[in-house]
Design a protein around this motif. Structure first.
Motif, PDB file in Angstrom:
ATOM      1  N   ASN A 156       0.833  -1.202   0.000  1.00 30.64           N
ATOM      2  CA  ASN A 156       0.000   0.000   0.000  1.00 30.64           C
ATOM      3  C   ASN A 156       0.870   1.255   0.000  1.00 30.64           C
ATOM      4  N   THR A 157       0.481   2.245  -0.819  1.00 28.23           N
ATOM      5  CA  THR A 157       1.256   3.484  -0.968  1.00 28.23           C
ATOM      6  C   THR A 157       0.309   4.669  -1.108  1.00 28.23           C
ATOM      7  N   PRO A 158       0.592   5.805  -0.430  1.00 27.54           N
ATOM      8  CA  PRO A 158       1.697   6.013   0.495  1.00 27.54           C
ATOM      9  C   PRO A 158       1.355   5.529   1.913  1.00 27.54           C
ATOM     10  N   MET A 159       2.253   4.763   2.479  1.00 29.18           N
ATOM     11  CA  MET A 159       2.142   4.340   3.868  1.00 29.18           C
ATOM     12  C   MET A 159       3.553   4.060   4.358  1.00 29.18           C
ATOM     13  N   GLY A 160       4.098   5.014   5.115  1.00 29.06           N
ATOM     14  CA  GLY A 160       5.470   4.842   5.562  1.00 29.06           C
ATOM     15  C   GLY A 160       5.949   6.009   6.390  1.00 29.06           C
ATOM     16  N   VAL A 161       7.263   6.145   6.485  1.00 31.89           N
ATOM     17  CA  VAL A 161       7.915   7.161   7.314  1.00 31.89           C
ATOM     18  C   VAL A 161       8.324   8.339   6.437  1.00 31.89           C
ATOM     19  N   PHE A 162       7.991   9.556   6.916  1.00 26.40           N
ATOM     20  CA  PHE A 162       8.316  10.768   6.179  1.00 26.40           C
ATOM     21  C   PHE A 162       8.920  11.797   7.130  1.00 26.40           C
ATOM     22  N   PRO A 163       9.787  12.668   6.627  1.00 23.82           N
ATOM     23  CA  PRO A 163      10.445  13.655   7.498  1.00 23.82           C
ATOM     24  C   PRO A 163       9.600  14.909   7.675  1.00 23.82           C
ATOM     25  N   ALA A 164       9.300  15.250   8.922  1.00 22.03           N
ATOM     26  CA  ALA A 164       8.800  16.590   9.212  1.00 22.03           C
ATOM     27  C   ALA A 164      10.016  17.490   9.427  1.00 22.03           C
ATOM     28  N   SER A 165       9.795  18.741   9.773  1.00 19.62           N
ATOM     29  CA  SER A 165      10.926  19.654   9.926  1.00 19.62           C
ATOM     30  C   SER A 165      11.761  19.327  11.153  1.00 19.62           C
TER      31      SER A 165
END
Length: 391
Positions: free
Chosen positions: A232-241
């Motif tokens: 499944n996409t998008p489902m994951g880790v992403f950078p905040a500030s």
């Protein structure tokens, strides 16, 4: 709330003989102990312990609360006879010895059934009670590797990675506790106990879940997907500030809401991202685009914004941050034990609360008490002590 005579815990009155060591077996028994069963931990005399580390260290303390303890040498005929007296009135016996050991000690199900046909006998092994690997010893990491988990954990191309917790031990213990409860329920109707078993390998294959069904039903052999969901996409880790966050926006509705919340409604018109299958096929480019947007605001901002839009999200916490989280604190997952804390049960039953009613027992701390309850005289106990058969 603590157990009282007016509000007994659900398993009050159930007597359990605990012959477990290491982690998988004690995990099963911990469920029973936390919910009111009378646990008698049976250990051999001596200075050893079934865990690598101090008897009262963080590992042992977390696994062996709410128990009484007796030290018996089951290789000694008189001590074994005393143990069989305990079996007469027990409801459950739990063990995770190597399969052949219980037969060598003559404490296998067939040995005890004649003494107490109501006994629920529960076993965890490395690979099963029968079969070509039955006599092998097993530990968690071996089962993680043999059961396929390490092949799907980690970043693509990284090579096999173990999970950061003893997941096979814990899962096997959880499943065995469930099996024990089903056997006790059946005993109400039949009057007879059953032999309940699982293994580290079985528990690992069970936990593969949809990754296993992908192979069984479609022949797909999953690989490593890192922090992304396998399909499944998008489902994951992403950078905040300021820190990393998890975002799950893979369904059609969630993807639409995410694009609107992120101020990128133009993504909804991109032909290569129109369907879930297309988004997964173009995952590297999609994830990179999302990361450019998420870096523009703090984790707190994104969590508030996405939560308002109905999109599952949350921070990536270390363990200290987990226990500082207000929801974890509300759920009381740090259970007070004396001047420290252990991990609480994750099961909630209306009208009851778990607590540490007993500190983990010292070796043989309750030997006399337990043997006297079984009808063994003080003179006989003294004789057992004289021959180092009990401690």
């Amino acid at each position: 709330m603590p157990e009282t005579s007016h509000n007994p815990l659900p398993l009050a009155g159930i007597k359990v003989l605990d012959l477990t060591l290491a982690r998988a077996g004690p995990t099963a028994v911990r469920h029973l102990a936390d919910w009111g069963a009378d646990i008698i931990r049976v250990e051999p005399p001596g200075d050893g312990d079934g865990l690598a580390g101090a008897r009262n260290g963080y590992d042992s303390a977390n696994l062996h609360r709410n128990k009484r303890g007796i030290a018996l040498n089951l290789k000694d005929n008189e001590a074994r006879a005393a143990f069989l007296k305990l079996v007469e009135t027990a409801d459950v016996l739990v063990e995770n010895m190597r399969v052949q050991v219980k037969h060598r000690l003559k404490v296998a199900p067939e040995d005890l059934r004649a003494i107490n046909p109501r006994l629920v006998y529960a076993s965890i092994s490395g690979f099963g009670q029968t079969g070509p690997y039955a006599t092998r010893g097993g530990v968690d990491q071996i089962a993680q590797g043999m059961g396929g988990l390490m092949s799907i954990t980690g970043l693509p191309g990284q090579g096999p990675v173990r999970v950061g917790i003893p997941i096979c031990d814990l899962t096997a213990g959880n499943l065995l506790a469930l099996g024990i409860m089903m056997a006790l329920f059946e005993r109400v109707k039949t009057g007879r106990g059953k032999h309940v078993t699982t293994s580290l390998l079985e528990s690992m294959v069970f936990m593969l879940d949809f990754q296993a069904s992908r192979y069984l039903m479609a022949g797909e052999v999953a690989g490593q997907a890192g922090n992304d969901h396998p399909v499944n996409t998008p489902m994951g880790v992403f950078p905040a500030s300021d820190k990393l966050i998890n975002i799950a926006a893979s369904s059609a509705k969630l993807w639409t809401n995410f694009c609107k919340a992120a101020g990128r409604e133009d993504w909804l018109e991109r032909p290569e991202w129109k369907t879930p299958k297309q988004r997964t096929a173009d995952r590297p480019a999609l994830n990179a685009a999302i990361a450019e947007v998420t870096r523009q605001h703090s984790a707190e901002w994104w969590i508030a914004t996405l939560e308002e839009a109905g999109i599952p999200c949350g921070p990536v916490n270390d363990i200290a941050q987990v226990f500082a989280d207000p929801q974890v604190a509300h759920l009381r997952m740090a259970l007070p034990m004396g001047d420290t804390h252990v991990v609480d049960s994750a099961i909630n039953i209306e009208g009851h609360e778990t607590s540490v009613r007993r500190l983990p027992p010292e070796l043989g701390q309750h030997s006399d008490e337990i043997l006297l309850e079984a009808g063994i005289s003080r003179e006989a106990i003294a004789a057992l002590r004289a021959r180092n058969a009990v401690q």
